[in-house]
Design an enzyme around this catalytic site. Structure first.
Site, short mmCIF file in Angstrom:
data_model
loop_
_atom_site.label_atom_id
_atom_site.label_comp_id
_atom_site.label_asym_id
_atom_site.label_seq_id
_atom_site.Cartn_x
_atom_site.Cartn_y
_atom_site.Cartn_z
N HIS A 161 1.41 -53.76 15.19
CA HIS A 161 0.20 -53.56 15.98
C HIS A 161 -0.81 -54.62 15.57
CE1 HIS A 161 -2.70 -51.23 18.40
NE2 HIS A 161 -3.58 -51.71 17.53
N CYS A 162 -1.29 -55.38 16.55
CA CYS A 162 -2.20 -56.49 16.28
C CYS A 162 -3.62 -56.11 16.71
CB CYS A 162 -1.74 -57.74 17.01
SG CYS A 162 -2.79 -59.18 16.70
N VAL A 163 -4.52 -56.04 15.75
CA VAL A 163 -5.90 -55.67 16.05
C VAL A 163 -6.59 -56.75 16.86
CG1 VAL A 163 -6.80 -56.66 13.92
CG2 VAL A 163 -8.05 -54.82 15.03
N GLY A 166 -5.80 -55.95 20.36
CA GLY A 166 -6.02 -54.56 20.72
C GLY A 166 -4.81 -53.91 21.32
N ASN A 167 -3.63 -54.34 20.88
CA ASN A 167 -2.39 -53.89 21.51
C ASN A 167 -1.25 -54.05 20.52
OD1 ASN A 167 -0.63 -53.00 23.46
ND2 ASN A 167 -0.72 -54.85 24.72
#
Length: 316
Positions: A161-163, A166-167
């Site tokens: 999950h990549c901040v 946002g996805n």
């Protein structure tokens, strides 16, 4: 083992390499990654652009582009000259592809487990892969799918999950993510070279405090981005050529240690060889490899070809 790795013993190097396919679902059960989404899902996707990390990335791209083209290239060569215009066009293309790939990565659903998914009841186990059940979703999940605590759902072939987008980075948006990282790395290094060349090639006034702060800021940003994206690109090239995800790599390290301890050899069961690994992610058409929106080669993301190698590892 959750993570999809297998161990094979050493043997004859002339044994044929076999490929088989996971048959975890019934032929009638499939998921279309391009199926229409609900209004709520579309609203959440648009809302990702309003998150502070995503806005920061967009602002950073704009800052680097403006300073590189309109300050350093213009000051070094001049935008009215042939070399200056050429460098500006090259950097503009890299920045555009980075931004476009970023948008595609943010907006593309990485892929969720279809509600109708069910493992094959006639053959509950295959190649040592046990039925995988998600207690949080209260449903079975296909191979390589993992539950994301942030998204609160199981994501197909989840990498992480990549901040910053946002996805989740998963099955359907891994290609645009790779293309984005590639162009971001090239643009960052290109900007750093132009910045250094501009500083060394022309006398600058560093007497003013504001000038010093500006040049220190630009140097820090370009160096930091070049190191960060260069390292990230190298890491994902390794994962890409070995058909691994970040989650699977963690499991593979342990499996490799156990195999070595028991005198066996390790082989990741989804590793089909470098070329096949590349076309599974980027597509069979090489001309479309660097087009982030070209995803016609993707299937339902619930089953993957696996490789069984008897004897020597194909890369050894």
């Amino acid at each position: 083992m959750d993570g999809g790795v297998s161990v094979y013993t050493g043997g004859s190097g002339n044994s044929p390499r076999k490929e088989t396919l996971f048959r975890w679902i019934r032929p009638s059960l499939s998921l279309s990654l391009s199926s229409p989404r609900s209004i709520g899902e579309m609203g959440r996707e648009k809302g990702r652009f309003m998150s502070p990390p995503v806005l920061l990335v967009i602002s950073l791209i704009g800052f680097v582009y403006y300073t590189t083209v309109f300050i350093f290239i213009d000051d070094w060569l001049g935008l009215g000259t042939g070399p200056g215009l050429l460098n500006a066009l090259i950097f503009s293309w890299l920045a555009f592809m980075c931004l476009f790939s970023f948008f595609v990565t943010v907006l593309t659903d990485p892929g969720g487990v279809p509600p109708s998914f069910a493992p094959e009841t006639e053959d509950p186990q295959m190649d040592g892969e046990c039925l995988r059940y998600c207690d949080k979703c209260s449903s079975y999940k296909p191979p390589r799918a993992h539950h994301c605590r942030v998204c609160r759902r199981c994501v197909l072939k989840m990498d992480h999950h990549c901040v910053w987008i946002g996805n989740c980075v998963g099955y359907a948006n891994y290609k645009p993510y790779i293309v984005c990282v590639l162009h971001a790395a090239m643009a960052s290094i290109y900007s750093m070279v132009i910045f250094v060349t501009s500083i060394l090639g022309k006398d600058h006034d560093f007497k003013g405090v504001s000038n010093k702060i500006f040049y220190i800021l630009c140097a820090s940003v370009t160096i930091m981005l070049s190191l960060a994206f260069g390292s990230l690109l190298g890491w994902h090239i390794y994962l890409l050529t070995h058909n691994l995800t970040t989650i699977e790599y963690r499991a593979a390290v342990r499996a490799m240690w156990l195999a070595k301890k028991s005198g066996q050899k390790y082989h990741h069961q989804f590793d089909l060889g470098i070329y096949k690994n590349l076309i599974m992610i980027l597509g069979p058409n090489i001309l479309k490899w660097f087009c982030p929106a070209a995803a016609g080669h993707l299937k339902d993301g619930t089953q993957f070809p696996i490789s069984k190698v008897d004897g020597q590892h194909p890369d050894s």
